[in-house]
Design a protein around this motif. Structure first.
Motif, short mmCIF file in Angstrom:
data_model
loop_
_atom_site.label_atom_id
_atom_site.label_comp_id
_atom_site.label_asym_id
_atom_site.label_seq_id
_atom_site.Cartn_x
_atom_site.Cartn_y
_atom_site.Cartn_z
N ALA A 1 0.28 -1.37 -0.61
CA ALA A 1 0.01 0.05 -0.30
C ALA A 1 0.66 1.91 -0.06
O ALA A 1 0.55 2.33 -0.21
N GLY A 2 2.13 0.96 -0.40
CA GLY A 2 3.01 2.59 -0.39
C GLY A 2 3.43 3.06 1.16
O GLY A 2 3.87 4.26 1.49
N LEU A 3 3.12 2.42 2.49
CA LEU A 3 3.14 3.09 3.96
C LEU A 3 4.53 2.20 4.32
O LEU A 3 5.08 0.87 3.99
N CYS A 4 5.41 2.98 4.50
CA CYS A 4 6.10 2.49 5.64
C CYS A 4 6.14 2.29 7.04
O CYS A 4 5.28 3.39 7.63
N ILE A 5 7.08 1.37 7.20
CA ILE A 5 6.59 1.16 8.85
C ILE A 5 8.17 1.52 9.58
O ILE A 5 9.05 1.76 9.33
N GLU A 6 7.90 2.48 10.83
CA GLU A 6 8.64 3.46 10.96
C GLU A 6 8.99 2.88 11.83
O GLU A 6 10.76 3.37 12.37
N THR A 13 3.29 3.57 11.61
CA THR A 13 3.26 3.28 9.72
C THR A 13 3.43 5.32 10.20
O THR A 13 2.97 5.85 10.62
N ASN A 14 3.89 5.37 8.80
CA ASN A 14 4.51 7.18 8.15
C ASN A 14 3.09 7.34 8.30
O ASN A 14 2.73 8.94 7.79
N ASN A 15 1.90 6.83 7.69
CA ASN A 15 0.24 7.43 7.83
C ASN A 15 -0.54 6.43 8.78
O ASN A 15 -1.27 5.48 7.52
N ARG A 16 -0.95 6.85 9.26
CA ARG A 16 -1.96 6.19 10.39
C ARG A 16 -3.59 5.90 9.45
O ARG A 16 -3.67 4.79 10.11
N GLU A 17 -3.91 6.73 9.18
CA GLU A 17 -5.37 6.58 8.18
C GLU A 17 -4.87 5.14 7.18
O GLU A 17 -6.04 3.97 7.08
N SER A 18 -4.18 5.60 6.30
CA SER A 18 -4.66 4.48 4.85
C SER A 18 -3.32 3.01 6.19
O SER A 18 -4.54 2.24 5.43
N ALA A 19 -3.07 3.84 7.31
CA ALA A 19 -2.79 2.11 7.63
C ALA A 19 -3.94 1.07 8.40
O ALA A 19 -4.28 0.07 8.68
N LEU A 20 -4.95 1.83 8.95
CA LEU A 20 -5.80 1.05 9.02
C LEU A 20 -6.92 1.12 8.15
O LEU A 20 -7.80 -0.39 7.91
N ASP A 21 -7.10 1.75 6.99
CA ASP A 21 -7.63 1.18 5.92
C ASP A 21 -7.14 -0.64 5.34
O ASP A 21 -7.58 -0.79 4.94
N VAL A 22 -6.03 -0.25 5.11
CA VAL A 22 -4.53 -1.48 5.19
C VAL A 22 -5.60 -2.57 5.96
O VAL A 22 -5.87 -3.96 5.71
N ILE A 23 -5.30 -2.56 7.05
CA ILE A 23 -6.03 -3.11 7.94
C ILE A 23 -7.27 -3.27 7.77
O ILE A 23 -7.76 -4.99 8.23
N ARG A 24 -8.20 -2.75 7.57
CA ARG A 24 -9.72 -3.17 7.13
C ARG A 24 -9.90 -3.73 5.79
O ARG A 24 -10.47 -4.76 5.63
N LYS A 25 -9.29 -3.36 4.84
CA LYS A 25 -9.59 -4.00 3.25
C LYS A 25 -8.90 -5.89 3.02
O LYS A 25 -9.42 -6.52 2.52
N GLN A 26 -7.90 -5.90 4.20
CA GLN A 26 -6.71 -6.66 4.30
C GLN A 26 -7.39 -8.27 4.99
O GLN A 26 -7.15 -9.07 6.23
N ASN A 27 -8.63 -7.34 6.04
CA ASN A 27 -9.36 -8.14 7.42
C ASN A 27 -7.68 -9.01 8.43
O ASN A 27 -8.54 -9.91 8.44
N LEU A 28 -6.89 -7.80 8.42
CA LEU A 28 -5.93 -8.19 9.81
C LEU A 28 -6.81 -7.83 10.88
O LEU A 28 -7.55 -7.75 11.13
N ASN A 29 -6.06 -9.57 11.96
CA ASN A 29 -6.75 -9.13 13.31
C ASN A 29 -6.39 -7.74 13.92
O ASN A 29 -5.39 -8.24 14.61
N TYR A 30 -7.08 -6.23 13.84
CA TYR A 30 -6.64 -5.66 14.96
C TYR A 30 -6.93 -5.87 16.16
O TYR A 30 -8.30 -6.44 16.74
N ILE A 31 -5.28 -5.83 17.23
CA ILE A 31 -6.08 -5.15 18.58
C ILE A 31 -6.17 -4.10 19.47
O ILE A 31 -5.41 -3.07 19.27
N THR A 32 -7.11 -3.26 19.58
CA THR A 32 -7.60 -2.34 20.87
C THR A 32 -6.77 -2.53 22.06
O THR A 32 -5.85 -3.72 22.18
N GLU A 33 -6.99 -1.17 22.23
CA GLU A 33 -5.38 -1.33 23.67
C GLU A 33 -6.59 -1.84 25.32
O GLU A 33 -6.23 -3.15 25.60
#
Length: 140
Positions: free
Chosen positions: A92-97, A114-134
Motif C-alpha cells: 500500500a506504499g506505507l513505511c513502517i517507522e 507507520t508513516n500514515n495512520r489512516e492509510s494503515a487502518l484502511d489496509v487493516i480493514r481491507k486485508q481483514n487483519l486481526n486488529y487488537i484494541t487497547e
C-alpha cells in the motif's frame, strides 16, 4: 488505536531502573516494551495498562516522555506470518517507522507505527487483519 509511552533516557547507569521503580510504585503494568539505544540516550517504548496515568506520573517527575498512538495486530508466531502481515503495508506504499512484538501462548502481537495512520487502518480493514484494541491487550 493503542497508546504507547515513549521515554527518552539518558544512557546512564540506573536510569532505567529509576523509571521502572516509579511505575511499579503506582502499580503500572507493562504489557510490551522495547529499548533502542545510542551511546548518549535511549528510547524506551512501552504499552502499559494505564498510559494516561503513566504519562502524567513521568511528566510530574520531569521525565522526557511522549504519548503516541500505535497499531497492534495479532499474527501467528512465525516469520512467514510477520512477513505476510507487513507486506500488506508495503504494497500500500506505507513505511513502517518501527515495530516490536511479543507473544502469548496462542499468538504474537505486532506493535507498529507507520508513516500514515489512516492509510494503515484502511489496509487493516481491507486485508481483514486481526486488529487488537487497547482493551484486548490489557486482557492478554
Amino acid at each position: 488505536m493503542v497508546s504507547q509511552i515513549s521515554i527518552f533516557l539518558e544512557n546512564k547507569y540506573g536510569k532505567l531502573n529509576e523509571l521502572l521503580s516509579l511505575l511499579s510504585k503506582e502499580n503500572i503494568r507493562i504489557v510490551a516494551a522495547t529499548v533502542a539505544d545510542t551511546t548518549e540516550f535511549g528510547i524506551l517504548r512501552m504499552i502499559v495498562n494505564d498510559a494516561q496515568k503513566a504519562h502524567q506520573l513521568l511528566k510530574d517527575h520531569h521525565v522526557n516522555v511522549n504519548l503516541t498512538e500505535v497499531l497492534a495486530i495479532a499474527a501467528q508466531p512465525s516469520v512467514d506470518s510477520f512477513a505476510d502481515t507487513l507486506a500488506h503495508f508495503t504494497n500500500a506504499g506505507l513505511c513502517i517507522e518501527y515495530m516490536y512484538c511479543f507473544s502469548s501462548k496462542e499468538k504474537s502481537v505486532l506493535i507498529l507505527r507507520t508513516n500514515n495512520r489512516e492509510s494503515a487502518l484502511d489496509v487493516i480493514r481491507k486485508q481483514n487483519l486481526n486488529y487488537i484494541t487497547e482493551n484486548d491487550l490489557m486482557n492478554l
